[in-house]
Motif scaffolding. Structure first.
Motif, short mmCIF file in Angstrom:
data_model
loop_
_atom_site.label_atom_id
_atom_site.label_comp_id
_atom_site.label_asym_id
_atom_site.label_seq_id
_atom_site.Cartn_x
_atom_site.Cartn_y
_atom_site.Cartn_z
N LYS A 112 47.51 -45.17 45.75
CA LYS A 112 46.87 -46.37 45.24
C LYS A 112 46.25 -47.12 46.43
O LYS A 112 46.75 -47.02 47.56
CB LYS A 112 47.88 -47.24 44.52
N THR A 113 45.22 -47.87 46.15
CA THR A 113 44.58 -48.65 47.21
C THR A 113 45.61 -49.51 47.93
O THR A 113 46.44 -50.19 47.29
CB THR A 113 43.49 -49.55 46.60
N GLY A 114 45.57 -49.46 49.26
CA GLY A 114 46.49 -50.24 50.07
C GLY A 114 47.73 -49.50 50.52
O GLY A 114 48.41 -49.94 51.46
N GLN A 115 48.04 -48.37 49.89
CA GLN A 115 49.20 -47.60 50.31
C GLN A 115 48.90 -46.86 51.61
O GLN A 115 47.74 -46.67 51.99
CB GLN A 115 49.60 -46.60 49.22
N SER A 116 49.96 -46.43 52.26
CA SER A 116 49.80 -45.68 53.51
C SER A 116 50.37 -44.28 53.35
O SER A 116 51.19 -44.03 52.46
CB SER A 116 50.49 -46.39 54.66
N MET A 117 49.91 -43.38 54.20
CA MET A 117 50.48 -42.05 54.20
C MET A 117 50.12 -41.35 55.51
O MET A 117 49.23 -41.79 56.25
CB MET A 117 49.97 -41.21 53.02
N THR A 118 50.83 -40.25 55.77
CA THR A 118 50.58 -39.43 56.94
C THR A 118 50.38 -37.99 56.51
O THR A 118 51.17 -37.45 55.73
CB THR A 118 51.76 -39.50 57.93
N LEU A 119 49.31 -37.40 57.02
CA LEU A 119 49.06 -35.98 56.81
C LEU A 119 49.53 -35.24 58.06
O LEU A 119 49.22 -35.66 59.18
CB LEU A 119 47.57 -35.69 56.60
N LEU A 120 50.23 -34.14 57.83
CA LEU A 120 50.76 -33.37 58.94
C LEU A 120 50.00 -32.06 59.11
O LEU A 120 49.74 -31.36 58.13
CB LEU A 120 52.24 -33.07 58.73
N CYS A 121 49.69 -31.73 60.36
CA CYS A 121 49.09 -30.45 60.69
C CYS A 121 49.94 -29.79 61.75
O CYS A 121 50.28 -30.42 62.75
CB CYS A 121 47.67 -30.66 61.22
N ALA A 122 50.28 -28.53 61.52
CA ALA A 122 51.07 -27.78 62.48
C ALA A 122 50.41 -26.43 62.74
O ALA A 122 49.98 -25.76 61.80
CB ALA A 122 52.48 -27.56 61.94
N GLN A 123 50.33 -26.06 64.02
CA GLN A 123 49.77 -24.75 64.38
C GLN A 123 50.74 -24.01 65.28
O GLN A 123 51.39 -24.62 66.13
CB GLN A 123 48.38 -24.90 65.03
N ASP A 124 50.80 -22.69 65.08
CA ASP A 124 51.75 -21.88 65.83
C ASP A 124 51.04 -20.92 66.77
O ASP A 124 51.58 -19.88 67.14
CB ASP A 124 52.67 -21.12 64.88
N MET A 125 49.81 -21.26 67.18
CA MET A 125 49.02 -20.38 68.04
C MET A 125 48.93 -20.89 69.48
O MET A 125 48.15 -20.37 70.27
CB MET A 125 47.60 -20.25 67.44
N ASN A 126 49.69 -21.94 69.78
CA ASN A 126 49.70 -22.52 71.12
C ASN A 126 48.31 -23.02 71.53
O ASN A 126 47.94 -22.98 72.71
CB ASN A 126 50.22 -21.50 72.16
N HIS A 127 47.55 -23.52 70.56
CA HIS A 127 46.21 -24.00 70.84
C HIS A 127 46.23 -25.37 71.49
O HIS A 127 47.04 -26.24 71.14
CB HIS A 127 45.40 -24.08 69.55
N GLU A 128 45.30 -25.55 72.44
CA GLU A 128 45.20 -26.84 73.11
C GLU A 128 44.51 -27.90 72.25
O GLU A 128 44.88 -29.05 72.25
CB GLU A 128 44.39 -26.67 74.41
N TYR A 129 43.44 -27.49 71.56
CA TYR A 129 42.59 -28.44 70.87
C TYR A 129 42.95 -28.49 69.39
O TYR A 129 43.12 -27.45 68.74
CB TYR A 129 41.12 -28.03 70.99
N LYS A 184 52.54 -30.50 71.18
CA LYS A 184 51.35 -29.66 71.24
C LYS A 184 51.04 -29.02 69.90
O LYS A 184 49.87 -28.88 69.53
CB LYS A 184 51.54 -28.57 72.30
N GLN A 185 52.05 -28.64 69.15
CA GLN A 185 51.81 -27.90 67.92
C GLN A 185 51.50 -28.78 66.72
O GLN A 185 51.10 -28.27 65.68
CB GLN A 185 53.01 -27.01 67.59
N ASN A 186 51.66 -30.09 66.84
CA ASN A 186 51.48 -30.98 65.69
C ASN A 186 50.41 -32.02 65.93
O ASN A 186 50.32 -32.60 67.03
CB ASN A 186 52.79 -31.70 65.36
N PHE A 187 49.65 -32.31 64.87
CA PHE A 187 48.63 -33.36 64.96
C PHE A 187 48.70 -34.13 63.64
O PHE A 187 48.48 -33.56 62.57
CB PHE A 187 47.26 -32.71 65.14
N LEU A 188 49.05 -35.41 63.73
CA LEU A 188 49.27 -36.22 62.54
C LEU A 188 48.08 -37.14 62.31
O LEU A 188 47.55 -37.75 63.24
CB LEU A 188 50.53 -37.07 62.70
N LEU A 189 47.69 -37.25 61.04
CA LEU A 189 46.63 -38.17 60.65
C LEU A 189 47.22 -39.23 59.73
O LEU A 189 47.81 -38.90 58.70
CB LEU A 189 45.52 -37.43 59.90
N GLY A 190 47.06 -40.49 60.10
CA GLY A 190 47.62 -41.58 59.32
C GLY A 190 46.54 -42.44 58.67
O GLY A 190 45.48 -42.67 59.26
N LEU A 191 46.85 -42.86 57.44
CA LEU A 191 46.02 -43.84 56.77
C LEU A 191 46.90 -45.06 56.57
O LEU A 191 47.92 -45.00 55.88
CB LEU A 191 45.55 -43.34 55.39
#
Lengths: 113, 111
Positions: A14-31, A71-78
């Motif tokens: 709903k408008t105004g709520q917050s959340m976090t999207l999680l991204c995980a990679q197991d390839m030892n990538h830098e970017y 290194k393996q995780n990149f979180l996106l927050g709203l």
């Protein structure tokens, strides 16, 4: 190897709520990258990271925050979701070699009502 | 600001037809251009082009780069319904570590 894994796959906020999207990679990538995809608009870069502990703004960063504590995780927050953030979100990663291709997760479909 | 433009934005063909998708770019520090195919979910890598005039080929798909014209084409011969997808063109900015994507071409192949 799982590659790039995004959670959740779907979410309704709903408008105004917050959340976090999680991204995980197991390839030892830098970017790592967060994109959003809207109909007819291709992939637009929100934020990205060139290494653990670093983040940078992309084309459309407003309303989003990110963190790369490991290194393996990149979180996106709203922090306060808006209907304009209804979109499909893709995470991607690549190694540090110039020109290396992106590896994408399967996306998170977010609807903000 | 880096810019990548794809054309056409959408295309409808019948099985067996040959299609040509276009990608033009205006970027600083050009080193490569990449093509991706996106079906229902994640985009997947097709080709990377770095040198003009050298064709990359994979089955019925091929691609070539023209650095003088700042463009690339992706050809698909004898199209099949399984070729229906969004085709994305991207150019990395190696100094900044990020890529600029075009808006994509949505290809629909009808039986």
């Amino acid at each position: 190897n799982a590659g790039v894994t995004q959670t959740p796959k779907f979410r309704v906020l709903k408008t105004g709520q917050s959340m976090t999207l999680l991204c995980a990679q197991d390839m030892n990538h830098e970017y790592m990258y967060w994109y959003r995809q809207d109909p007819g608009m291709g992939l637009r870069l929100i934020h990205y990271s060139v290494g653990e502990g670093t983040t940078a703004k992309g084309e459309v960063p407003d309303g989003y925050n990110v963190s790369r504590l490991k290194k393996q995780n990149f979180l996106l927050g709203l922090e306060s979701a808006a209907p304009s953030q209804t979109s499909v979100y893709f995470c991607a990663s690549r190694n540090g070699q110039a020109n290396s291709p992106l590896h994408f997760g399967n996306g998170t479909r977010l609807t903000v009502t | 600001e880096d810019k990548v433009v794809q054309s056409p934005l959408s295309l409808v063909v019948h099985e067996g037809d040959t299609v040509t998708l276009n990608c033009s770019y205006e970027v600083t520090n050009f080193r490569s251009l990449l093509w991706y195919k996106q079906e229902k979910k994640a985009p997947t890598f097709l080709f990377m082009l770095t040198s003009s005039g050298i064709e990359k080929k994979s089955g019925r798909l091929s691609s070539i780069l023209d650095k003088k014209e700042l463009s690339s084409i992706l050809n698909i011969t004898a199209t099949q319904t399984g070729d229906s997808a969004i085709y994305l063109c991207a150019v990395p900015n190696t100094n900044a570590g990020k890529s600029t994507f075009g808006d994509g071409t949505t290809l629909t192949v009808k039986p």
